[in-house]
Design a protein around this motif. Structure first.
Motif, PDB file in Angstrom:
ATOM      1  N   MET A   1      49.781  83.005 -67.143  1.00 58.72           N
ATOM      2  CA  MET A   1      50.506  83.771 -66.127  1.00 58.72           C
ATOM      3  C   MET A   1      51.430  84.769 -66.831  1.00 58.72           C
ATOM      4  O   MET A   1      52.209  84.409 -67.689  1.00 58.72           O
ATOM      5  CB  MET A   1      51.353  82.829 -65.258  1.00 58.72           C
ATOM      6  CG  MET A   1      52.150  83.556 -64.198  1.00 58.72           C
ATOM      7  SD  MET A   1      53.331  82.469 -63.376  1.00 58.72           S
ATOM      8  CE  MET A   1      52.272  81.484 -62.389  1.00 58.72           C
ATOM      9  N   ARG A   2      51.273  86.048 -66.457  1.00 60.47           N
ATOM     10  CA  ARG A   2      52.093  87.104 -67.086  1.00 60.47           C
ATOM     11  C   ARG A   2      53.318  87.342 -66.206  1.00 60.47           C
ATOM     12  O   ARG A   2      53.211  87.792 -65.066  1.00 60.47           O
ATOM     13  CB  ARG A   2      51.274  88.386 -67.223  1.00 60.47           C
ATOM     14  CG  ARG A   2      52.038  89.552 -67.838  1.00 60.47           C
ATOM     15  CD  ARG A   2      51.122  90.727 -68.131  1.00 60.47           C
ATOM     16  NE  ARG A   2      51.809  91.985 -68.372  1.00 60.47           N
ATOM     17  CZ  ARG A   2      52.295  92.386 -69.537  1.00 60.47           C
ATOM     18  NH1 ARG A   2      52.168  91.599 -70.610  1.00 60.47           N
ATOM     19  NH2 ARG A   2      52.925  93.551 -69.670  1.00 60.47           N
ATOM     20  N   LYS A   3      54.492  86.999 -66.767  1.00 59.38           N
ATOM     21  CA  LYS A   3      55.733  87.137 -65.996  1.00 59.38           C
ATOM     22  C   LYS A   3      56.439  88.453 -66.320  1.00 59.38           C
ATOM     23  O   LYS A   3      56.532  88.856 -67.475  1.00 59.38           O
ATOM     24  CB  LYS A   3      56.667  85.966 -66.302  1.00 59.38           C
ATOM     25  CG  LYS A   3      56.131  84.627 -65.799  1.00 59.38           C
ATOM     26  CD  LYS A   3      57.143  83.523 -66.023  1.00 59.38           C
ATOM     27  CE  LYS A   3      56.609  82.178 -65.543  1.00 59.38           C
ATOM     28  NZ  LYS A   3      57.595  81.091 -65.824  1.00 59.38           N
ATOM     29  N   VAL A   4      56.920  89.057 -65.231  1.00 55.93           N
ATOM     30  CA  VAL A   4      57.633  90.334 -65.323  1.00 55.93           C
ATOM     31  C   VAL A   4      59.057  90.088 -64.820  1.00 55.93           C
ATOM     32  O   VAL A   4      59.249  89.273 -63.896  1.00 55.93           O
ATOM     33  CB  VAL A   4      56.950  91.407 -64.453  1.00 55.93           C
ATOM     34  CG1 VAL A   4      57.651  92.752 -64.533  1.00 55.93           C
ATOM     35  CG2 VAL A   4      55.474  91.537 -64.848  1.00 55.93           C
ATOM     36  N   ILE A   5      60.041  90.758 -65.416  1.00 57.34           N
ATOM     37  CA  ILE A   5      61.414  90.635 -64.926  1.00 57.34           C
ATOM     38  C   ILE A   5      62.048  92.001 -64.755  1.00 57.34           C
ATOM     39  O   ILE A   5      61.750  92.936 -65.511  1.00 57.34           O
ATOM     40  CB  ILE A   5      62.270  89.752 -65.883  1.00 57.34           C
ATOM     41  CG1 ILE A   5      63.546  89.267 -65.190  1.00 57.34           C
ATOM     42  CG2 ILE A   5      62.579  90.500 -67.187  1.00 57.34           C
ATOM     43  CD1 ILE A   5      64.268  88.154 -65.922  1.00 57.34           C
ATOM     44  N   THR A   6      62.887  92.099 -63.738  1.00 54.57           N
ATOM     45  CA  THR A   6      63.666  93.314 -63.543  1.00 54.57           C
ATOM     46  C   THR A   6      65.065  92.923 -63.080  1.00 54.57           C
ATOM     47  O   THR A   6      65.270  91.774 -62.654  1.00 54.57           O
ATOM     48  CB  THR A   6      63.001  94.276 -62.536  1.00 54.57           C
ATOM     49  OG1 THR A   6      63.655  95.549 -62.600  1.00 54.57           O
ATOM     50  CG2 THR A   6      63.026  93.733 -61.115  1.00 54.57           C
ATOM     51  N   TYR A   7      66.016  93.847 -63.209  1.00 55.54           N
ATOM     52  CA  TYR A   7      67.422  93.558 -62.921  1.00 55.54           C
ATOM     53  C   TYR A   7      67.961  94.629 -61.997  1.00 55.54           C
ATOM     54  O   TYR A   7      67.556  95.790 -62.061  1.00 55.54           O
ATOM     55  CB  TYR A   7      68.248  93.551 -64.225  1.00 55.54           C
ATOM     56  CG  TYR A   7      67.920  92.420 -65.167  1.00 55.54           C
ATOM     57  CD1 TYR A   7      66.721  92.402 -65.875  1.00 55.54           C
ATOM     58  CD2 TYR A   7      68.789  91.347 -65.336  1.00 55.54           C
ATOM     59  CE1 TYR A   7      66.406  91.354 -66.728  1.00 55.54           C
ATOM     60  CE2 TYR A   7      68.474  90.304 -66.195  1.00 55.54           C
ATOM     61  CZ  TYR A   7      67.275  90.314 -66.879  1.00 55.54           C
ATOM     62  OH  TYR A   7      66.959  89.252 -67.718  1.00 55.54           O
ATOM     63  N   GLY A   8      68.913  94.219 -61.161  1.00 56.65           N
ATOM     64  CA  GLY A   8      69.540  95.245 -60.324  1.00 56.65           C
ATOM     65  C   GLY A   8      70.457  94.675 -59.263  1.00 56.65           C
ATOM     66  O   GLY A   8      70.543  93.469 -59.066  1.00 56.65           O
ATOM     67  N   THR A   9      71.137  95.590 -58.559  1.00 58.36           N
ATOM     68  CA  THR A   9      72.052  95.215 -57.477  1.00 58.36           C
ATOM     69  C   THR A   9      71.326  95.148 -56.135  1.00 58.36           C
ATOM     70  O   THR A   9      71.600  94.296 -55.296  1.00 58.36           O
ATOM     71  CB  THR A   9      73.202  96.243 -57.411  1.00 58.36           C
ATOM     72  OG1 THR A   9      73.948  96.172 -58.642  1.00 58.36           O
ATOM     73  CG2 THR A   9      74.139  95.967 -56.247  1.00 58.36           C
ATOM     74  N   PHE A  10      70.415  96.060 -55.904  1.00 62.86           N
ATOM     75  CA  PHE A  10      69.574  96.095 -54.693  1.00 62.86           C
ATOM     76  C   PHE A  10      70.401  96.015 -53.414  1.00 62.86           C
ATOM     77  O   PHE A  10      70.067  95.284 -52.476  1.00 62.86           O
ATOM     78  CB  PHE A  10      68.524  94.973 -54.744  1.00 62.86           C
ATOM     79  CG  PHE A  10      67.511  95.139 -55.839  1.00 62.86           C
ATOM     80  CD1 PHE A  10      67.676  94.487 -57.060  1.00 62.86           C
ATOM     81  CD2 PHE A  10      66.412  95.974 -55.672  1.00 62.86           C
ATOM     82  CE1 PHE A  10      66.751  94.636 -58.085  1.00 62.86           C
ATOM     83  CE2 PHE A  10      65.472  96.131 -56.699  1.00 62.86           C
ATOM     84  CZ  PHE A  10      65.649  95.457 -57.903  1.00 62.86           C
ATOM     85  N   ASP A  11      71.504  96.761 -53.360  1.00 63.95           N
ATOM     86  CA  ASP A  11      72.317  96.784 -52.139  1.00 63.95           C
ATOM     87  C   ASP A  11      71.726  97.793 -51.154  1.00 63.95           C
ATOM     88  O   ASP A  11      71.102  98.775 -51.558  1.00 63.95           O
ATOM     89  CB  ASP A  11      73.755  97.190 -52.493  1.00 63.95           C
ATOM     90  CG  ASP A  11      74.743  96.931 -51.358  1.00 63.95           C
ATOM     91  OD1 ASP A  11      75.735  97.676 -51.264  1.00 63.95           O
ATOM     92  OD2 ASP A  11      74.481  96.002 -50.558  1.00 63.95           O
ATOM     93  N   LEU A  12      71.918  97.522 -49.850  1.00 61.91           N
ATOM     94  CA  LEU A  12      71.339  98.427 -48.815  1.00 61.91           C
ATOM     95  C   LEU A  12      69.878  98.689 -49.163  1.00 61.91           C
ATOM     96  O   LEU A  12      69.456  99.822 -49.420  1.00 61.91           O
ATOM     97  CB  LEU A  12      72.131  99.734 -48.753  1.00 61.91           C
ATOM     98  CG  LEU A  12      73.606  99.608 -48.342  1.00 61.91           C
ATOM     99  CD1 LEU A  12      74.251 100.978 -48.249  1.00 61.91           C
ATOM    100  CD2 LEU A  12      73.757  98.862 -47.020  1.00 61.91           C
ATOM    101  N   PHE A  13      69.110  97.653 -49.215  1.00 57.48           N
ATOM    102  CA  PHE A  13      67.706  97.674 -49.671  1.00 57.48           C
ATOM    103  C   PHE A  13      66.934  98.837 -49.033  1.00 57.48           C
ATOM    104  O   PHE A  13      67.018  99.034 -47.801  1.00 57.48           O
ATOM    105  CB  PHE A  13      67.048  96.343 -49.312  1.00 57.48           C
ATOM    106  CG  PHE A  13      65.772  96.108 -50.063  1.00 57.48           C
ATOM    107  CD1 PHE A  13      65.797  95.764 -51.408  1.00 57.48           C
ATOM    108  CD2 PHE A  13      64.548  96.246 -49.443  1.00 57.48           C
ATOM    109  CE1 PHE A  13      64.617  95.550 -52.111  1.00 57.48           C
ATOM    110  CE2 PHE A  13      63.362  96.040 -50.130  1.00 57.48           C
ATOM    111  CZ  PHE A  13      63.398  95.687 -51.472  1.00 57.48           C
TER     112      PHE A  13
END
Ligand code: C2G
Length: 135
Positions: A1-13
């Motif tokens: 399984m190839r796992k991907v990660i991302t980061y962020g605040t994601f406010d007011l999507f």
């Protein structure tokens, strides 16, 4: 399984976030989103979000591209996250281009994806207050 990660605040999507998460998921089989906590936003990013961490987490967990949401509490946790979750690919918008290349030393691919133009959480706040609308 190839796992991907991302980061962020994601406010007011918004649809810019959707485009990012869709493209991130296309790079693997399992997408982890490290979501900036309220404390990290306030103290480290100088962001005062509209929605709380729990509310932003609830929205992200409802997005079909997202498999796991974890807290982002420090700038420095990325290398540990890559190791802890066995991540093969780190993805983020190209406004961060070059900033996280060090993760390649952990054997992790690093991909900067083009940001979706003309939409941002901050623009939504100001435009809406001024009576501006996309439609
Ligand atoms: N994004 C995008 N297009 C937009 C707006 C945002 O592609 N119009 C992307 C950003 O590039 C980022 C993700 O959506 O990859 C989340 O955006 P933010 O919540 O603004 O994330 P940011 O504050 O950049 O946090 O440690 C890294 C930081 O936590 C990244």
């Amino acid at each position: 399984m190839r796992k991907v990660i991302t980061y962020g605040t994601f406010d007011l999507f918004h649809y810019g976030h959707v485009h990012l998460l869709r493209r991130a998921k296309e790079l693997g089989d399992f997408l982890i989103v490290a979501l900036s906590t309220d404390e990290f936003n306030e103290k480290e990013k100088g962001k005062h979000t509209y929605f709380t961490y729990e509310q932003r987490k609830l929205i992200l967990e409802a997005i079909k591209y997202v498999d796991l949401v974890i807290p982002e509490e420090t700038w420095e946790q990325k290398s540990n996250d890559v190791k802890k979750y066995g991540v093969s690919c780190f993805v983020i918008g190209d406004d961060w281009r070059g900033k996280f290349d060090f993760l390649k030393e952990d054997g992790c691919d690093v991909v900067y994806l083009e940001r979706t133009p003309e939409v941002s959480s901050s623009a939504i706040k100001t435009d809406y207050a001024l009576g501006e609308r996309k439609a």
